[in-house]
Write a protein that holds these residues in place. Structure first.
Motif, PDB file in Angstrom:
ATOM      1  N   HIS A 128       0.858  -1.178   0.000  1.00  0.00           N
ATOM      2  CA  HIS A 128       0.000   0.000   0.000  1.00  0.00           C
ATOM      3  C   HIS A 128       0.895   1.228   0.000  1.00  0.00           C
ATOM      4  O   HIS A 128       2.097   1.157   0.293  1.00  0.00           O
ATOM      5  CB  HIS A 128      -0.975   0.020   1.190  1.00  0.00           C
ATOM      6  CG  HIS A 128      -0.307   0.107   2.523  1.00  0.00           C
ATOM      7  ND1 HIS A 128       0.227   1.264   3.011  1.00  0.00           N
ATOM      8  CD2 HIS A 128      -0.087  -0.837   3.473  1.00  0.00           C
ATOM      9  CE1 HIS A 128       0.742   1.048   4.203  1.00  0.00           C
ATOM     10  NE2 HIS A 128       0.573  -0.215   4.505  1.00  0.00           N
ATOM     11  N   ASP A 129       0.329   2.358  -0.365  1.00  0.00           N
ATOM     12  CA  ASP A 129       1.145   3.559  -0.529  1.00  0.00           C
ATOM     13  C   ASP A 129       1.637   4.130   0.786  1.00  0.00           C
ATOM     14  O   ASP A 129       2.457   5.048   0.802  1.00  0.00           O
ATOM     15  CB  ASP A 129       0.365   4.634  -1.301  1.00  0.00           C
ATOM     16  CG  ASP A 129      -0.956   4.985  -0.602  1.00  0.00           C
ATOM     17  OD1 ASP A 129      -1.215   4.414   0.469  1.00  0.00           O
ATOM     18  OD2 ASP A 129      -1.703   5.813  -1.140  1.00  0.00           O
ATOM     19  N   GLY A 130       1.126   3.607   1.916  1.00  0.00           N
ATOM     20  CA  GLY A 130       1.612   4.039   3.217  1.00  0.00           C
ATOM     21  C   GLY A 130       1.024   5.332   3.720  1.00  0.00           C
ATOM     22  O   GLY A 130       1.461   5.839   4.746  1.00  0.00           O
ATOM     23  N   THR A 131       0.020   5.877   3.025  1.00  0.00           N
ATOM     24  CA  THR A 131      -0.587   7.134   3.451  1.00  0.00           C
ATOM     25  C   THR A 131      -1.918   6.863   4.121  1.00  0.00           C
ATOM     26  O   THR A 131      -2.685   6.009   3.666  1.00  0.00           O
ATOM     27  CB  THR A 131      -0.790   8.073   2.256  1.00  0.00           C
ATOM     28  OG1 THR A 131       0.458   8.253   1.594  1.00  0.00           O
ATOM     29  CG2 THR A 131      -1.315   9.425   2.708  1.00  0.00           C
ATOM     30  N   CYS A 132      -2.198   7.585   5.192  1.00  0.00           N
ATOM     31  CA  CYS A 132      -3.457   7.412   5.925  1.00  0.00           C
ATOM     32  C   CYS A 132      -4.640   7.764   5.017  1.00  0.00           C
ATOM     33  O   CYS A 132      -4.592   8.725   4.237  1.00  0.00           O
ATOM     34  CB  CYS A 132      -3.457   8.283   7.170  1.00  0.00           C
ATOM     35  SG  CYS A 132      -4.996   8.223   8.118  1.00  0.00           S
ATOM     36  N   SER A 133      -5.707   6.977   5.132  1.00  0.00           N
ATOM     37  CA  SER A 133      -6.901   7.217   4.327  1.00  0.00           C
ATOM     38  C   SER A 133      -7.822   8.269   4.933  1.00  0.00           C
ATOM     39  O   SER A 133      -8.875   8.568   4.362  1.00  0.00           O
ATOM     40  CB  SER A 133      -7.679   5.904   4.153  1.00  0.00           C
ATOM     41  OG  SER A 133      -8.069   5.378   5.411  1.00  0.00           O
ATOM     42  N   GLY A 134      -7.444   8.823   6.088  1.00  0.00           N
ATOM     43  CA  GLY A 134      -8.263   9.860   6.705  1.00  0.00           C
ATOM     44  C   GLY A 134      -8.264  11.139   5.887  1.00  0.00           C
ATOM     45  O   GLY A 134      -7.331  11.423   5.120  1.00  0.00           O
ATOM     46  N   SER A 136      -7.685  14.655   4.662  1.00  0.00           N
ATOM     47  CA  SER A 136      -6.605  15.642   4.815  1.00  0.00           C
ATOM     48  C   SER A 136      -5.573  15.205   5.854  1.00  0.00           C
ATOM     49  O   SER A 136      -5.077  16.015   6.631  1.00  0.00           O
ATOM     50  CB  SER A 136      -7.164  17.018   5.177  1.00  0.00           C
ATOM     51  OG  SER A 136      -7.788  16.993   6.463  1.00  0.00           O
ATOM     52  N   CYS A 137      -5.257  13.893   5.880  1.00  0.00           N
ATOM     53  CA  CYS A 137      -4.247  13.354   6.801  1.00  0.00           C
ATOM     54  C   CYS A 137      -3.126  12.746   5.960  1.00  0.00           C
ATOM     55  O   CYS A 137      -3.389  11.941   5.064  1.00  0.00           O
ATOM     56  CB  CYS A 137      -4.842  12.307   7.735  1.00  0.00           C
ATOM     57  SG  CYS A 137      -3.640  11.619   8.915  1.00  0.00           S
ATOM     58  N   ILE A 148      -2.296   6.051  13.377  1.00  0.00           N
ATOM     59  CA  ILE A 148      -2.687   5.743  14.749  1.00  0.00           C
ATOM     60  C   ILE A 148      -3.651   6.784  15.298  1.00  0.00           C
ATOM     61  O   ILE A 148      -4.568   6.456  16.073  1.00  0.00           O
ATOM     62  CB  ILE A 148      -1.436   5.609  15.650  1.00  0.00           C
ATOM     63  CG1 ILE A 148      -1.813   5.070  17.032  1.00  0.00           C
ATOM     64  CG2 ILE A 148      -0.698   6.932  15.729  1.00  0.00           C
ATOM     65  CD1 ILE A 148      -2.403   3.698  17.004  1.00  0.00           C
ATOM     66  N   VAL A 149      -3.511   8.053  14.882  1.00  0.00           N
ATOM     67  CA  VAL A 149      -4.405   9.110  15.369  1.00  0.00           C
ATOM     68  C   VAL A 149      -5.812   8.899  14.822  1.00  0.00           C
ATOM     69  O   VAL A 149      -6.803   8.927  15.566  1.00  0.00           O
ATOM     70  CB  VAL A 149      -3.857  10.495  14.985  1.00  0.00           C
ATOM     71  CG1 VAL A 149      -4.835  11.587  15.404  1.00  0.00           C
ATOM     72  CG2 VAL A 149      -2.488  10.733  15.622  1.00  0.00           C
TER      73      VAL A 149
END
Length: 257
Positions: A128-134, A136-137, A148-149
Motif C-alpha cells: 500500500h502507498d503508506g498514506t493514511c486514508s483519513g 486531509s491526513c 494511529i491518530v
C-alpha cells in the motif's frame, strides 16, 4: 498342643489366617496392610487431614464430598486435555508457502499466508502507498489503512476503545491544542499549577474554590483565559487564572471588568 501365635511382631493372639490373628487379618483385608493405621491421612485434593468413620477400615481419600467432586472434575479435565493435545500433536500440520518470502513451512492452519509476523508486516507495508486514508491526513498508515491518530478517533467513535480519563494531563493538552489552532503564543502549563498559584481563589467572583469538586459540578475549578483566545489572548501563565466553572461559562469570550 501348643497355640501358634500371630506372626506380627509384638502380637500374642492366636493365628487365624495367613499367619495372622483375626484382628490383623481384618486390617489387611480392609486396608491392604497389617501395619498400624495412622490416625489422620491426607486429603488427595486440598491436603487437609481425613479421619476414619470407625475404628477399622481404610482412610478415605478425601476429607469431604466437595473435595471428592472437585478432584474427579480436575482428573477428567486433565485426561480430556491430554488426549486432545496428543491428538493435535499427532495430526499432520499443513505446509504453506509464505506470501512474502516464498519459503515453505508448517503452519497450524491451512489458511495461514505468512511464515512469521515479520513477513506479514513487510508484505502489508510493501503493498500500500503508506498514506493514511483519513481526510486531509498525510501520516503513515498503521491499521485499517489509517494512521494511529485516525484509528483511535475511529475506535472511540465506534465504541471499540474507551475515551481516556479527563485528568490533568489530558486537560492541559486540550487547552494547549486550542491555543495552537489559533496560532497564538503557547506555554507548557498544567491547570493544577495555576490553581495552586491563585491559592484556590476564583479570579472572577473572588470566592474560594473547592479542590475536591470535579466537573461537571458548577463550582468545580476551571482554567480561564483573562484575554480570551478568540480575542487574541495567549496561553501563558500571565493570561490564565482560576475560576469556577459556572463563572467561566457565564463570562464567555467577554473581557472581565
Amino acid at each position: 498342643m501348643s497355640i501358634v501365635s500371630c506372626s506380627v511382631d509384638g502380637c500374642d493372639r492366636p493365628k487365624s489366617a495367613r499367619g495372622w490373628c483375626i484382628k490383623h487379618y481384618q486390617r489387611w483385608y480392609s486396608t491392604g496392610s497389617v501395619a498400624d493405621p495412622i490416625e489422620h491421612a491426607v486429603c488427595g485434593h486440598c491436603g487437609g487431614p481425613t479421619e476414619r468413620k470407625g475404628d477399622s477400615g481404610p482412610h478415605p481419600r478425601y476429607c469431604s464430598g466437595n473435595c471428592s467432586s472437585k478432584a474427579s472434575y480436575f482428573r477428567r479435565r486433565d485426561e480430556i486435555g491430554n488426549r486432545r493435545r496428543a491428538e493435535t500433536a499427532a495430526r499432520p500440520k499443513p505446509v504453506i508457502t509464505c506470501k512474502h518470502c516464498g519459503d515453505s513451512t508448517e503452519a497450524r492452519k491451512s489458511t495461514t499466508m505468512f511464515c512469521s509476523s515479520r513477513c506479514a508486516t513487510k508484505f502489508r507495508r510493501g503493498n500500500h502507498d503508506g498514506t493514511c486514508s483519513g481526510e486531509s491526513c498525510h501520516r503513515t498508515a498503521e491499521a485499517r489503512g489509517m494512521c494511529i491518530v485516525c484509528w483511535r478517533r475511529w475506535a472511540r467513535a465506534t465504541g471499540r476503545e474507551a475515551n481516556p480519563a479527563w485528568d490533568d494531563n489530558r486537560r492541559a493538552h486540550y487547552h494547549k491544542r486550542r491555543a495552537q489552532k489559533r496560532g497564538t503564543q503557547v506555554e507548557d502549563l498544567r491547570p493544577v499549577d495555576i490553581y495552586e498559584r491563585d491559592i484556590w481563589i476564583c479570579g472572577l467572583c473572588v470566592t474560594p474554590v473547592d479542590p475536591t469538586s470535579a466537573w461537571p459540578d458548577p463550582m468545580s475549578p476551571s482554567l480561564d483565559h483573562i484575554l480570551p483566545l478568540s480575542r487574541g489572548g495567549t496561553h501563558t501563565y500571565e493570561n490564565v487564572q482560576l475560576a469556577h466553572l459556572t463563572c467561566n461559562v457565564s463570562k464567555g469570550n467577554r473581557i472581565a471588568a
